[in-house]
Write an enzyme that holds these catalytic residues in place. Structure first.
Site, PDB file in Angstrom:
ATOM      1  N   LYS A   1       0.825  -1.275   0.058  1.00  0.00           N
ATOM      2  CA  LYS A   1      -0.095  -0.156  -0.044  1.00  0.00           C
ATOM      3  C   LYS A   1       0.937   1.200   0.101  1.00  0.00           C
ATOM      4  O   LYS A   1       0.689   2.220  -0.671  1.00  0.00           O
ATOM      5  CB  LYS A   1      -1.008   0.008   1.205  1.00  0.00           C
TER       6      LYS A   1
ATOM      7  N   GLN B   1      -5.158  -1.980   9.473  1.00  0.00           N
ATOM      8  CA  GLN B   1      -5.277  -3.324   8.929  1.00  0.00           C
ATOM      9  C   GLN B   1      -5.701  -4.484   9.648  1.00  0.00           C
ATOM     10  O   GLN B   1      -5.368  -4.527  10.901  1.00  0.00           O
ATOM     11  CB  GLN B   1      -3.395  -3.568   8.858  1.00  0.00           C
TER      12      GLN B   1
ATOM     13  N   ASP C   1     -11.531   2.619   4.078  1.00  0.00           N
ATOM     14  CA  ASP C   1     -11.793   1.204   3.808  1.00  0.00           C
ATOM     15  C   ASP C   1     -13.526   1.143   3.828  1.00  0.00           C
ATOM     16  O   ASP C   1     -13.945  -0.154   3.511  1.00  0.00           O
ATOM     17  CB  ASP C   1     -11.484   0.346   4.962  1.00  0.00           C
TER      18      ASP C   1
END
Ligand code: NDP
Length: 285
Positions: free
Chosen positions: A53, A97, A120
């Site tokens: 990322k 994460q 997200d």
């Protein structure tokens, strides 16, 4: 028949270059998009995702920061950091994460992220927005799948889409996004009786199970679009999807490989969501 293989790497690069021009414009106007990634513990797979990322952010001109915490960090410490990032003007996207260590309550941690920075799309507000068709941040993996279908001119409206898997990060948002676009939806789970009977009726089959090569050619309708979300580490270290690529490619009309399919798209869609968050932040000034 041999399926058209959808090249996720090439498509992800194309999307990144489209969105780089958005990032360049923001930078010209004095606002570099910024993404903060929080990682707790040292799960090797998570560390690889986080590194990828960061690399992708560099490529499109997004400032990225990794906030690493040890495995034994407390939930309060992590929440305190999220609160700081919520008011940090250089940061437009915050991503935690997953999975978090067992002593964390993931939903509590996610609920602290500012809804404007929830790139997200896992905050309950954004989940509700998705359910009601007012999506702000489409969850990155299903968003990537939609882009793959659109970029290959695959019609969604009117087709029968079968999704195998009902997780909050893939299966359920995938179903909602296809439903919103006019598909008729079937969702299968580990409790489904006669899985093949359902998968064989799919015009579009999206598989997110986490079991290597479980979907074989006899479970696929000739000409179907088969999207393999699964990523499974095999004993020899290689990666395999949830679909038996070699047999299914002889039956499907379109098929995504693993690796090089949905995975790179997920990262590109995260970058899009971060840049879109920065654009919205600029519009609010
Ligand atoms: P989860 O483990 O959260 O969900 C798996 C789903 O598969 C569950 O709903 C489960 O059903 C269902 N399932 C399990 N066994 C069967 C079976 N025999 N028949 C039908 N359904 C079954 O996984 P995720 O959704 O998080 O991830 C799925 C896969 O996708 C993994 O391989 C993961 O690594 C990968 N992934 C890839 C991403 C990418 O960017 N390409 C991003 C995210 C995930 P039930 O609910 O009944 O238990």
């Amino acid at each position: 028949m041999s399926a058209k293989i959808i090249d996720g790497n090439a498509l992800a690069r194309e999307i990144r270059s489209e969105w780089k021009s958005h990032a360049d414009l923001l930078i010209e106007r004095g606002m570099q998009p910024g993404l903060a990634v929080i990682i707790v513990g040292s799960n090797p797979a998570s560390s690889i995702y986080v590194r990828n990322k960061a690399r992708a952010c560099d490529e499109v001109g997004i400032h990225s920061e990794v906030h690493s915490f040890p495995e034994n960090a407390s939930q309060d410490e992590v929440i305190a950091r999220i609160r700081e990032l919520n008011i940090d003007a250089r940061i437009h996207g915050i991503l935690v994460q997953l999975p978090l260590p067992n002593h964390f309550e993931s939903s509590e941690v996610i609920s602290v992220i500012s809804v404007e920075k929830d790139v997200d799309g896992f905050h309950l507000y954004n989940v509700g927005a998705l359910v009601t068709g007012n999506t702000v941040f489409p969850p990155c993996t299903p968003f990537g799948v939609i882009k793959m279908l659109e970029k290959n001119n695959i019609a969604i409206e009117g087709c029968h889409a079968v999704i195998v898997g009902r997780s909050n990060i893939v299966g359920k948002p995938m179903a909602l996004m296809l439903l919103e676009r006019g598909a008729t939806i079937t969702i299968c789970t580990s409790k489904t009786r006669d899985l093949a009977e359902h998968t064989r009726r799919a015009d579009i089959l999206v598989v997110a199970i986490g079991r290597p090569r479980m979907i074989t050619s006899s479970m696929v309708k000739p000409g179907a679009v088969v999207i393999d979300v699964g990523i499974n580490r095999m004993p020899d270290g290689s990666l395999a999807g949830d679909v038996d690529f070699e047999s299914v490619k002889e039956v499907a009309g379109h098929l995504t490989p693993v690796p090089g399919g949905v995975g790179p798209m997920t990262i590109s869609m995260l970058l899009c969501n971060t840049i879109a968050a920065a654009e919205r932040a600029l519009a609010r000034i």
